[in-house]
Design an enzyme around this catalytic site. Structure first.
Site, PDB file in Angstrom:
ATOM      1  N   ARG A 278      30.432  -4.228  13.984  1.00  0.00           N
ATOM      2  CA  ARG A 278      29.228  -3.578  13.459  1.00  0.00           C
ATOM      3  C   ARG A 278      28.947  -2.226  14.114  1.00  0.00           C
ATOM      4  NH1 ARG A 278      25.009  -6.975  11.515  1.00  0.00           N
ATOM      5  NH2 ARG A 278      25.907  -8.597  12.820  1.00  0.00           N
ATOM      6  N   ARG A 314      23.153  -9.569   3.193  1.00  0.00           N
ATOM      7  CA  ARG A 314      22.471  -9.756   4.486  1.00  0.00           C
ATOM      8  C   ARG A 314      20.966 -10.042   4.373  1.00  0.00           C
ATOM      9  NH1 ARG A 314      22.085  -6.899   8.256  1.00  0.00           N
ATOM     10  NH2 ARG A 314      22.767  -8.339   9.853  1.00  0.00           N
ATOM     11  N   CYS A 343      19.025 -13.757 -10.710  1.00  0.00           N
ATOM     12  CA  CYS A 343      18.021 -14.782 -10.997  1.00  0.00           C
ATOM     13  C   CYS A 343      17.820 -15.717  -9.823  1.00  0.00           C
ATOM     14  CB  CYS A 343      18.424 -15.541 -12.243  1.00  0.00           C
ATOM     15  SG  CYS A 343      18.463 -14.411 -13.630  1.00  0.00           S
TER      16      CYS A 343
HETATM   17  N1  LLP Z   1      34.953 -11.072  17.405  1.00  0.00           N
HETATM   18  C1  LLP Z   1      34.687 -12.302  16.905  1.00  0.00           C
HETATM   19  C2  LLP Z   1      35.469 -13.439  17.378  1.00  0.00           C
HETATM   20  C3  LLP Z   1      33.675 -12.453  15.943  1.00  0.00           C
HETATM   21  O1  LLP Z   1      33.409 -13.659  15.455  1.00  0.00           O
HETATM   22  C4  LLP Z   1      32.939 -11.322  15.500  1.00  0.00           C
HETATM   23  C5  LLP Z   1      31.894 -11.453  14.497  1.00  0.00           C
HETATM   24  C6  LLP Z   1      33.265 -10.066  16.051  1.00  0.00           C
HETATM   25  C7  LLP Z   1      34.275  -9.983  17.007  1.00  0.00           C
HETATM   26  C8  LLP Z   1      32.577  -8.811  15.658  1.00  0.00           C
HETATM   27  O2  LLP Z   1      31.225  -8.843  16.004  1.00  0.00           O
HETATM   28  P1  LLP Z   1      30.342  -7.507  15.870  1.00  0.00           P
HETATM   29  O3  LLP Z   1      30.852  -6.517  16.877  1.00  0.00           O
HETATM   30  O4  LLP Z   1      30.467  -6.996  14.478  1.00  0.00           O
HETATM   31  O5  LLP Z   1      28.966  -7.979  16.162  1.00  0.00           O
HETATM   32  N2  LLP Z   1      27.878 -11.467   8.704  1.00  0.00           N
HETATM   33  C9  LLP Z   1      27.024 -11.332   9.863  1.00  0.00           C
HETATM   34  C10 LLP Z   1      27.817 -11.071  11.117  1.00  0.00           C
HETATM   35  C11 LLP Z   1      28.847 -12.127  11.405  1.00  0.00           C
HETATM   36  C12 LLP Z   1      29.657 -11.835  12.638  1.00  0.00           C
HETATM   37  C13 LLP Z   1      30.757 -12.800  12.798  1.00  0.00           C
HETATM   38  N3  LLP Z   1      31.614 -12.555  13.908  1.00  0.00           N
HETATM   39  C14 LLP Z   1      26.019 -10.231   9.595  1.00  0.00           C
HETATM   40  O6  LLP Z   1      26.013  -9.663   8.505  1.00  0.00           O
HETATM   41  O7  LLP Z   1      25.154  -9.959  10.445  1.00  0.00           O
END
Ligand code: LLP
Length: 419
Positions: A278, A314, A343
């Protein structure tokens, strides 16, 4: 910091006006800024400059678009993948196998084989069962699978429940208290080169404290494992840094994160791996949408957009806030409910929000949609998949074509015997 800004009253992505993109590609459409992606990639890498040659593996799940991955590959980024599909994308985008790590609790035998064939840097194994299966497969292929053990440190990341991964009852990793025992059981297997540990406690973290607590537990574990005669040459610290979704919010910076990591990991004598998603892509993308109509409501008007929960899940899924702004703001504001056409009551981007006033036909932008946006789309309500555009200075290109409802229908044969 991003490169989406007003110029002469019109919102631009770098040097391209968003109405120009809407006219050429239609709406809704995801728009990514190359300069923003590169800036975030560089700022994150600079934050880690005090560490000895870390590997930064972009979490492909955040934005798997091939052009986006290519931009990051050119920044020296590798990839953190969680499926055979993501692995294929990372390779296709030009990420070298030695910079690819493979996480996930449910790797299939086929996916393990794909990873071994590609010769990726490591698999992050999440259970004893997975470790034994991988060892057996690798041995049968005459290989040794490079891997690390993902541990669950039982630390509360203080983020949304659905994106917390490091608490004892989450499905991820093995309890840290069992790590030593699992190293004893797995490290000696023929097909495995188990030489490290991984941790990831959650996403959209607003504070460094839970990360620091988790990393400190890893530090103690490294000592314990080495004392027992195991090799620990790699520690994967995962991702998780949060980003502002509301104008004016502040989050820990990559520099603060890097300083904390440098302090906590001092003397570990390992290669560190990071899996940011992110923080690299979130604010490098927006969802450009048109107001279909403004419908009178009881308390507030409904701004009905042509984007919906199937395009950006989200808000419906996590109750997440995304700033919504007009592309050509009139200066007027209003309190409105912002919804999509689907819907379901949950197809709501904002309720009772004070924001730029919109009228029928106006373009608007849902911000911070570059991570976990297009990739979480579905075709619910037979709406097709939204296209994606990458902007670079004064040029732009479609980097994912619109997949129309008709194209999806074409892939659904009706068997003859139904007639
Ligand atoms: N590494 C692992 C093992 C992970 O499970 C994740 C995210 C990341 C790295 C990356 O995390 P970040 O740096 O993006 O926070 N769909 C959700 C977020 C799900 C994250 C899942 N794992 C949302 O829209 O907030």
């Amino acid at each position: 910091m991003d490169y989406f800004a007003l110029r002469n009253g019109v919102l631009h992505a770098e040097d391209v006006s968003l109405p120009a993109i809407a006219a050429a590609v239609g709406t809704p459409v995801y728009v990514y800024s190359r300069a923003t992606l590169e800036r975030h990639a560089q700022v994150f890498a600079e934050g880690l400059a005090g560490l000895d040659a870390p590997l930064i593996a972009f979490a492909v799940k955040a934005n798997p678009n091939l052009a986006v991955l290519r931009v990051l590959a050119r920044q020296g980024y590798g990839a953190d993948v969680v499926s055979g599909g993501e692995l294929a994308r990372a390779l296709a985008a030009g990420m070298p196998p030695e910079r690819i790590v493979f996480s996930g609790v449910g790797k299939t035998r086929e996916e393990m084989r794909q990873a071994l064939d590609a010769g990726i840097r490591q698999l992050n194994i999440e259970s004893e069962e997975e470790g034994r299966e991988l060892a057996e497969l690798a041995a049968a292929l005459g290989k040794r699978a490079r891997c690390v053990l993902r541990v669950n440190p039982d630390v509360d990341a203080g983020t949304h429940d659905k994106i917390t991964t490091g608490k004892a009852d989450n499905k991820f990793g093995v309890p840290i208290a069992r790590a030593r025992e699992l190293f004893d059981a797995l490290a000696g297997l023929d097909g495995l080169a188990l030489t490290g540990v991984a941790v990831h406690i959650g996403s959209q973290l607003a504070s460094l404290e839970p990360l620091e607590a988790a990393f400190a537990k890893i530090g103690a574990l490294i000592g314990e494992l080495r004392e027992a005669g195991h090799t620990v040459d790699t520690v994967d610290l995962g991702g998780g840094l949060g980003v502002p979704y509301k104008a004016g919010e502040t989050y820990p910076s990559p520099a603060e994160y890097g300083a904390m990591v440098a302090r906590v990991t001092k003397g570990w004598n390992v290669q560190l791996v990071f899996e940011p998603g992110r923080v690299i892509a979130g604010n490098a993308g927006i969802l450009l949408t048109r107001t279909i109509r403004v419908k009178r409501g009881v308390a507030h008007p409904f701004y009905v957009l042509d984007a919906a929960m199937n395009d950006l899940a989200r808000p419906a899924m996590y109750g997440a806030w995304h700033d919504i702004v007009a592309v050509e703001p009139s200066g007027e504001t209003a309190v409105a409910n912002v919804v999509g056409p689907i819907c379901e009551t949950g197809d709501t981007f904002a309720m009772g929000r004070e924001m730029d006033a919109l009228k029928s036909g106006d373009l608007a932008v849902i911000r911070t949609a570059g991570a976990y946006g297009a990739t979480m789309a579905s075709s619910y309500n037979s709406r097709g998949f939204v296209p994606e555009v990458l902007v670079d200075g004064d040029k732009f290109a479609v980097v994912a074509e619109r997949l129309s409802a008709a194209a999806i229908m074409d892939a659904e044969p009706i068997p003859d015997w139904l007639d």
